[in-house]
Scaffold this active site. Structure first.
Site, PDB file in Angstrom:
ATOM      1  N   GLU A  85      -0.312 -64.551  -7.441  1.00  0.00           N
ATOM      2  CA  GLU A  85       0.184 -65.451  -8.490  1.00  0.00           C
ATOM      3  C   GLU A  85      -0.428 -66.848  -8.375  1.00  0.00           C
ATOM      4  O   GLU A  85      -0.785 -67.468  -9.373  1.00  0.00           O
ATOM      5  CB  GLU A  85       1.715 -65.540  -8.418  1.00  0.00           C
ATOM      6  CG  GLU A  85       2.454 -64.289  -8.902  1.00  0.00           C
ATOM      7  CD  GLU A  85       2.378 -63.098  -7.966  1.00  0.00           C
ATOM      8  OE1 GLU A  85       1.921 -63.279  -6.806  1.00  0.00           O
ATOM      9  OE2 GLU A  85       2.769 -61.998  -8.366  1.00  0.00           O
TER      10      GLU A  85
ATOM     11  N   HIS B 283      14.413 -59.172  -8.819  1.00  0.00           N
ATOM     12  CA  HIS B 283      13.909 -58.794 -10.143  1.00  0.00           C
ATOM     13  C   HIS B 283      14.915 -59.190 -11.217  1.00  0.00           C
ATOM     14  O   HIS B 283      14.971 -58.575 -12.271  1.00  0.00           O
ATOM     15  CB  HIS B 283      13.664 -57.281 -10.235  1.00  0.00           C
ATOM     16  CG  HIS B 283      12.480 -56.806  -9.459  1.00  0.00           C
ATOM     17  ND1 HIS B 283      12.494 -56.645  -8.099  1.00  0.00           N
ATOM     18  CD2 HIS B 283      11.230 -56.464  -9.861  1.00  0.00           C
ATOM     19  CE1 HIS B 283      11.311 -56.209  -7.692  1.00  0.00           C
ATOM     20  NE2 HIS B 283      10.525 -56.092  -8.742  1.00  0.00           N
TER      21      HIS B 283
END
Ligand SMILES: Cc1ncc(C[n+]2csc(CCOP(=O)(O)OP(=O)(O)O)c2C)c(N)n1
Ligand SMILES: [Mg+2]
Length: 659
Positions: free
Chosen positions: A398, A465
């Protein structure tokens, strides 16, 4: 001591090289004097390492980008930046490059194709990738050079950047200046391999070890490699062996460095050795040398006079606030009449696809977004329509992908970066909050990057998540934050976000992806930032919500038709439509702010504080905040239901009404 192989360089070339390597040395010597006189505040000396910055800069073309570090004065002087501008920069004056907002070498300048570091060292390695990617996509046949010290190679950014550069075959020269120390840490406490260059093999990359004190070796070797990667794009890792002859910065000294090392490297001084060589070869007479030095000294002194006579910067409040974002004139695009009923997820996909059609310079990057279409299938079919250059699968990294987005922006392109789940932005947090957010304020370089953030709970996906982490970003000046609740808003706001030249965090609640449907125009259109929508109107209470909580509020009112409430869907959190909030609360006299995130430090708290400050006389009850429990978000659905404030909202609303 140093042996020079001048190849086909003539006397004129060699004298130019000499002048170029001498200049940063003389500037630095002057700075050390000024430091002792208390006229400048800090100095990171590059004395003894000049051959690297100067040689690499001379090997690149003027229009090619260089990303230097704190010891690379030679990059700036070789690109012929007027010295008085550098001096003003170091004195925090307006004629510098940051309007007094950042210090030392922490700046860039598009005019000279230099992109300076941020303090965190590693991020610029990934920024170089973005610049090189733009040049590769546009087939510009340009090389990009980026610097790091050997200490900086221990950062994850280094690994991520080299890996991506190699996977994508980007024309980047990764220049590691191995000067023996990172602050006080010697190389044997920094890494375990023999040479940093050896690591290249692990990335499937070519590497070279270069004598960093030999200006001719640096210049000729890097020239040859730059030429080669322009023609045949690929990254190369270069390890320059050199030594830091002074303290990390002047105040910290070198007491921890063994004297024998200092002596051995002093004999290899890159300036003095080259000077002796030119003298011995009869290319530089003593008289000529004196003339060259006199000219440089008078240039330095004249430019110092200019910088010292410049008035100190005067704080200008509105200028400070205005420069956080690049100004952008929003021009609404209105769609035609045709519409169709689509899910939230489809609206985002349409907005993204139509933006790709609108902006040929837009690149999207993310994990599994190409052939696979992304884990939520939002980019399904994009690869076929827009091709591999613009729809890019990335390795799992990322940080460096956000940095690549920054680099694309520097090179004039736009990007959308998809976080697979918003939770994973923590692995790319540093470049978002320190690079993207701060660049425009620091040196006027905008970050034309949208980060898509599939977020939110209610789907039994556990602590990693399910988070909704918008408050990490609304806290940071320089970022814009969007959080739609309906398909129509999501499509128009995403298109608007992509038009904006500033960095935007675009939150997409995944619980809404396939549950919320709406009639949405088929054409491309945009919606403004900073405009909340008032979904219901009433007079007992103002419900202020965004994302999934908007739907909780509407459900609650459907179940309680006797409650008369304004429902305000914020839609964007930065900018925030405070006017709509205040107007409603002044009418109803009661406010409840509901967020899905945990309570402390969230948007609800700030809105509540603003209401106390602005609407106190209008309030008939304390402002109520409703939020998730102060715990991580749990997996089991019963625990998650307890964590989320959906049920507590109704109770809190009724208590507030009864106050
Ligand atoms: C992320 C981060 N951690 C720590 C520091 C503090 N720091 C600044 S420079 C430096 C040493 C860097 O060493 P190296 O990369 O070898 O460069 P050199 O100073 O030797 O040129 C350290 C520890 C920092 N700026 N950023
Ligand atoms: Mg070092």
């Amino acid at each position: 001591m140093i042996k020079y192989d001048i190849k086909n360089l003539n006397t004129e070339d060699l004298i130019l090289i000499y002048k170029n390597i001498l200049k940063p040395r003389l500037v630095e010597e002057k700075m050390l004097v000024l430091l002792r006189q208390g006229k400048i505040s800090k100095w990171f000396a590059g004395i003894g390492q000049e051959a690297i910055a100067v040689g690499v800069t001379m090997a690149l073309h003027q229009e090619e980008y260089i990303l230097p570090m704190h010891r690379n004065l030679g990059v700036f002087t070789t690109r012929d930046i007027p010295l008085h501008r550098l001096f003003s920069q170091w004195q925090g004056k307006a004629n510098g490059f940051t309007n007094g907002r950042d210090r030392s070498f922490h700046f860039g300048t598009q005019d000279y194709r230099i992109v300076g570091m941020i303090s965190h060292l590693g991020p610029q390695l990934g920024v170089a990738n973005g610049i090189a990617l733009a040049s590769k996509i546009k087939d510009k046949k340009q090389a990009t050079a980026v610097f790091t010290g050997e200490g900086g190679t221990s950062e994850g950014d280094f690994h991520e950047a080299l890996n991506v550069a190699s996977v994508w075959q980007l024309p980047v020269l990764f220049c590691v200046e191995n000067n023996g120390y990172g602050l006080s840490t010697p190389t044997n406490e920094q890494y375990r391999c023999e040479h940093i260059a050896d690591r290249a093999a692990g990335y499937g990359m070519e590497s070279h070890i270069i004598d960093g004190n030999n200006i001719i070796e640096v210049f000729t070797k890097v020239s040859e490699l730059a030429k080669s990667i322009r023609k045949n794009p690929r990254p190369i890792l270069l390890e320059f062996k050199t030594f830091r002859m002074r303290g990390h910065e002047e105040a910290s000294g070198t007491a921890y460095v063994p004297q024998e090392l200092m002596d051995a490297w002093a004999a290899k001084d890159p300036v003095l050795n080259f000077q002796s060589f030119l003298r011995d070869e009869g290319m530089l007479t003593e008289a000529n040398d004196v003339l060259i030095k006199e000219a440089l000294h008078s240039e330095i002194n004249d430019h110092l006079d200019i910088a010292f006579s410049e008035a100190p910067i005067q704080p200008d409040l509105s200028k400070e606030l205005d420069d956080v974002y690049k100004s952008f004139e929003y021009k609404p695009v209105i769609a035609g009449q045709d519409s169709s009923e689509v899910r939230f997820v489809d609206a985002i996909s349409q907005g993204l696809k139509q933006s790709m059609e609108q902006h040929p310079e837009l690149v999207i990057m993310g994990q599994d977004i190409a052939e696979y279409g992304g884990v939520f299938k939002i980019t399904k079919g994009f690869l076929e329509q827009f091709g591999k250059d613009r729809v890019r699968n990335t390795p799992i990294c990322e940080s460096t992908i956000v940095e690549a987005g920054m680099g694309l922006s520097i090179a004039g392109m736009k990007s959308v970066v998809e976080m697979q789940f918003s939770d994973f932005v923590s692995s790319g947090f540093n470049p978002v909050v320190n690079y993207l957010a701060k660049s425009h304020y620091r040196w006027g370089q905008h970050a034309d990057v949208v980060i898509r953030m599939p977020c939110g709970g209610g789907v039994a996906a556990g602590p990693f998540h399910s988070q909704t982490n918008e408050a990490w970003f609304t806290k940071t000046p320089g970022l814009k934050v969007v959080y739609p609740a309906f398909p129509y808003d999501a499509k128009g706001l995403l298109a608007r976000a992509i038009n904006d030249p500033n960095p935007v965090l675009f939150f997409e609640h995944k619980g809404l992806y396939r549950t919320i449907r709406q009639e949405v125009p088929i054409d491309y259109y945009t919606l403004p930032f900073g405009k909340a929508s008032v979904l219901r109107e009433g007079n007992q209470v103002s419900i202020i919500a965004y994302g999934a909580t908007v739907h909780w509020a509407l459900d609650t009112l459907d179940r309680n038709p006797d409650i008369s409430a304004d429902v305000i869907d914020l839609r964007t959190l930065q900018p925030l439509d405070t006017e709509a909030i205040f107007e409603s609360v002044k009418k109803t006299g009661k406010a409840i702010v509901v967020q899905e995130d945990t309570m402390f430090g969230g948007i609800a708290s700030d809105i509540s504080a603003m209401l106390m400050e602005t609407c106190f006389e209008y309030l008939d009850a304390p402002v109520k905040r409703v939020a998730s429990l102060e715990t991580p978000i749990p997996f089991a659905s019963q625990l998650e239901a307890q964590f989320l404030p959906k049920q507590r909202f109704e109770e809190a609303l009724k208590l507030l009404l009864a106050y």
